[in-house]
Design a protein around this motif. Structure first.
Motif, short mmCIF file in Angstrom:
data_model
loop_
_atom_site.label_atom_id
_atom_site.label_comp_id
_atom_site.label_asym_id
_atom_site.label_seq_id
_atom_site.Cartn_x
_atom_site.Cartn_y
_atom_site.Cartn_z
N GLU A 495 -0.20 -20.22 -52.54
CA GLU A 495 -0.46 -20.42 -53.71
C GLU A 495 0.77 -19.18 -54.47
O GLU A 495 1.53 -20.12 -55.54
N LYS A 496 1.33 -18.42 -54.08
CA LYS A 496 2.14 -17.68 -54.60
C LYS A 496 3.35 -18.35 -54.42
O LYS A 496 4.51 -18.15 -54.74
N ALA A 497 3.44 -18.58 -52.98
CA ALA A 497 4.80 -19.45 -52.43
C ALA A 497 5.12 -20.72 -53.27
O ALA A 497 6.28 -20.71 -53.45
N LEU A 498 4.42 -20.95 -53.54
CA LEU A 498 4.73 -22.73 -54.42
C LEU A 498 5.05 -22.75 -55.70
O LEU A 498 5.76 -22.83 -56.74
N LEU A 499 4.42 -21.65 -56.38
CA LEU A 499 4.96 -20.59 -58.03
C LEU A 499 6.08 -20.20 -57.51
O LEU A 499 7.14 -20.74 -58.48
N ASP A 504 8.05 -27.98 -53.30
CA ASP A 504 8.71 -27.74 -51.66
C ASP A 504 7.45 -28.32 -50.92
O ASP A 504 6.60 -28.22 -50.80
N PRO A 505 8.14 -29.07 -50.35
CA PRO A 505 6.84 -30.32 -49.40
C PRO A 505 6.12 -29.28 -47.67
O PRO A 505 5.48 -29.68 -47.84
N TYR A 506 6.81 -28.27 -47.25
CA TYR A 506 6.31 -27.67 -46.11
C TYR A 506 5.41 -26.39 -47.18
O TYR A 506 4.59 -26.36 -46.45
N ILE A 507 5.58 -25.91 -48.26
CA ILE A 507 4.77 -24.99 -49.09
C ILE A 507 3.79 -26.03 -49.00
O ILE A 507 1.72 -25.62 -48.55
N LEU A 508 3.62 -27.08 -50.12
CA LEU A 508 2.54 -27.87 -49.76
C LEU A 508 1.52 -28.52 -48.47
O LEU A 508 -0.14 -28.98 -48.52
N ASP A 509 2.37 -28.17 -47.33
CA ASP A 509 1.95 -28.60 -46.08
C ASP A 509 0.87 -27.86 -45.66
O ASP A 509 -0.26 -27.71 -45.35
N GLU A 526 -5.19 -34.46 -50.41
CA GLU A 526 -3.74 -34.73 -51.43
C GLU A 526 -2.67 -33.73 -51.10
O GLU A 526 -1.66 -34.65 -51.55
N TYR A 527 -2.61 -32.71 -50.98
CA TYR A 527 -1.51 -31.93 -51.01
C TYR A 527 -0.72 -32.16 -49.61
O TYR A 527 0.35 -32.80 -49.40
N LEU A 528 -1.13 -32.98 -48.48
CA LEU A 528 -0.39 -33.84 -47.49
C LEU A 528 0.02 -34.59 -47.59
O LEU A 528 1.02 -34.85 -47.24
N THR A 529 -0.50 -35.35 -48.03
CA THR A 529 -0.34 -36.99 -48.90
C THR A 529 1.04 -36.79 -49.54
O THR A 529 2.02 -37.58 -49.66
N GLU A 530 1.20 -35.53 -50.67
CA GLU A 530 2.40 -34.95 -51.50
C GLU A 530 3.39 -34.81 -50.27
O GLU A 530 5.52 -34.99 -50.72
N ALA A 531 3.57 -33.56 -50.03
CA ALA A 531 4.19 -33.52 -48.94
C ALA A 531 5.51 -34.39 -48.15
O ALA A 531 6.12 -34.45 -47.83
#
Length: 583
Positions: A495-499, A504-509, A526-531
């Protein structure tokens, strides 16, 4: 502080008035139209001395100019300003007056600067633009609002063909004052006075945004758009403000509404497409770049961006079309050859890739091409040759040395030699201790080798050295989620990385994977589909398929895995996942 940004009209005169001692005297002589110095007899011979006469120029003028010039060079701006002002009055010369004005501004003698601007008016009555600009500068610094208004009106009326450029600079200058809101009313008066000039409305809008008065800015922009419907410059101004002060939804809504109405606005579309790419909304960005190419097929910016995004998405055919088009239009674009070499290699045409890369002659890109040659040789299975080629590369800087290490490490890792890659990175970090890129690369290798303790050591050190490194947080979080049961700690890191790197798709993965490991399948989906929507990738596909399988959507899982195989059938995570589920 020197207000250099003011003198945009007369900058030429100031920057070209740097004389050597000899050049100085020659210039002064030129003012009088001759080049002779009266002889001065030597008093030692008992001969009479005569006052210095320099080609008709007074001794006072020569003295004051020399004094001002030397004082300026020796860091005494007060003496320089005073002496140069006296030289300007004595000479009546435009260039000396401009320089004296700049020195007066530098030391805060604004009244003297105003007097010098008036002197320049009398010296150059046939070309009043520079003098009027100087007067305007001095009056603003003296905080004389009505006089500023009058001077600005006179300047616009005197140089109507320069109104747009002048008003843009003046608005920016007013916005840089200690209290820019102090000048908004004046700019609105100017906008009312010139209510039929769109550039004046733009300037009023710019200053309104600068001081945070969005309502005033919008009113001025509305008027500008009435005068010039769909004016791209005005639309870009509002877009720039929104991207700094509004959420993504509002920014996108405005951009899409504008482009729906005015589809043929290339600068606006390019700006919006770049912002979408910055947000990691790669699919939407690609759509905008492709639309731009429909109307402007020769846009090199759009060709490169669309080519790179298609390449990242695995559409090698479309990417190749874009980069080949670049070479048709711009045969010397070696960067396009680098991309085409990579594409040819990924398509298995290794000789074509090597031929393209060996055609790169640009000094700036030659080293990049040599690194890419190593990767192509590796892709072709010529591992020893690839390693030898990379070892023979001659780095000219620390950064290039790091790149050589990383390229050799990647060849070893990709060829199934992670232990050798680790040995290389250990040696590299002795050579270049605490290098961020080498630490990150070693962390990836130790994770691959299930050396979690060593991986965590390097990632923690990397975070200590670079607290804003989103990839380090993500790598450590993913490893803890994948190889341990420290799920809460992993979630916090990801979550810190995403902040730090939103979207970023790899962080969402990683975020989807940690939720899967915690048993929250719906949130993981949900997150993997978005990634996957953002970045079709074999590893993301492997994770998405696994979640779908456990949710009972086995047919959809198989489709996800097939998508992954189409992107990278050799991906080790995908291969392990397919083996796990008997596919």
């Amino acid at each position: 502080m020197i207000e250099r940004r003011w003198a945009f009209v007369c900058e030429f005169y100031v920057t070209h008035f740097n004389f050597s001692a000899t050049g100085l005297l020659c210039s002064l002589l030129a003012l009088a139209g001759c080049a002779g110095v009266a002889p001065v007899p030597n008093s030692a011979n008992g001969q009479e001395q005569h006052p210095l006469v320099v080609a008709g120029l007074s001794e006072d003028l020569v003295f004051e100019y020399l004094l001002g010039d030397v004082a300026a060079r020796r860091g005494d701006p007060v003496t320089a300003a005073q002496a140069m002002a006296r030289a300007a009055i004595l000479s009546g010369n435009a260039r000396i007056t401009v320089r004296a004005f700049a020195l007066a501004i530098e030391v805060g003698e604004f009244e003297r600067a105003l007097e010098l601007s008036e002197l320049l008016v009398s010296i150059t009555p046939e070309e009043p633009g520079a003098a009027l600009t100087m007067r305007l500068q001095a009056l603003i610094l003296l905080d004389r609002e009505q006089a500023v208004f009058d001077a600005l009106v006179e300047l616009i009326d005197t140089m109507p063909e320069q109104t747009a450029v002048l008003l843009k600079h003046i608005a920016q200058i007013l916005g840089q004052q200690a209290d820019p809101g102090r000048w908004l009313g004046l700019m609105q008066r100017i906008a009312t006075h010139y209510h039929e000039l769109d550039s004046v409305q733009w300037a009023a809008a710019w200053l309104g945004y600068r001081v945070g008065d969005e309502e005033a800015a919008q009113a001025a922009l509305d008027r500008a758009m009435e005068l010039t419907p769909g004016w791209e410059e005005a639309a870009l101004l509002k877009f720039s403000y929104l991207r700094e002060h509004a959420d993504r939804e509002r920014v996108s809504a405005y951009a899409n509404e504008y482009l729906d109405t005015y589809a043929d606005r290339p600068r606006f579309r390019l700006t919006y497409a770049r912002l979408l790419a910055q947000w990691n909304e790669n699919r939407a960005a690609l759509a905008q770049f492709e639309k731009l190419l429909e109307s402007d097929p020769g846009s090199i910016d759009a060709l490169y961006a669309a080519g790179a995004l298609n390449l990242d998405r695995g559409d090698l055919v479309r990417a190749r079309e874009h980069f080949e088009h670049v070479l048709v239009l711009f045969p010397n674009e070696d960067r396009a050859r680098l991309y085409l070499g990579r594409i040819a290699s990924e398509q298995g045409d290794y000789e074509a890739a090597l031929t393209l890369l060996r055609e790169v002659v640009s000094r700036e890109l030659y080293f990049d091409a040599q690194m890419r040659v190593g990767f192509v040789l590796s892709d072709a299975g010529r591992i020893d040759e690839a390693l030898e080629h990379l070892a023979d590369a001659t780095p000219k800087s620390r950064d290039e040395q790091v790149r050589v290490y990383l390229a050799r490490e990647q060849v070893l890792r990709d060829s199934g030699q992670p232990e050798q890659a680790l040995k290389l990175l250990n040696a590299a970090l002795v050579d270049l201790p605490d290098d961020l890129d080498l630490l990150y690369a070693r962390g990836l290798v130790t994770a691959m080798l299930d050396q979690v303790v060593d991986h965590e050591r390097d990632m923690r050190r990397l975070i200590e050295l670079d607290p804003q490194n989103a990839h380090a947080y993500n790598a450590l979080g993913y490893t803890l989620a994948d190889k341990t049961e420290r799920f809460e700690e992993a979630l916090a890191l990801i979550e810190k990385a995403l902040l730090l790197l939103p979207g970023d798709p790899y962080i969402l993965d990683s975020l989807g994977w940690v939720h899967y490991r915690r048993g929250n399948l719906k949130l993981a989906l949900e997150y993997l589909t978005e990634a996957m929507d953002q970045q079709p990738d074999a590893e993301i596909a492997a994770h998405l398929g696994e979640v779908l399988w456990h949710l009972g959507a086995k047919a959809e899982a198989i489709l996800a895995w097939e998508d992954g195989k189409s992107n990278d059938s050799d991906n080790p995570v995908l291969i392990d996942t397919l083996r796990k589920f008997g596919q």
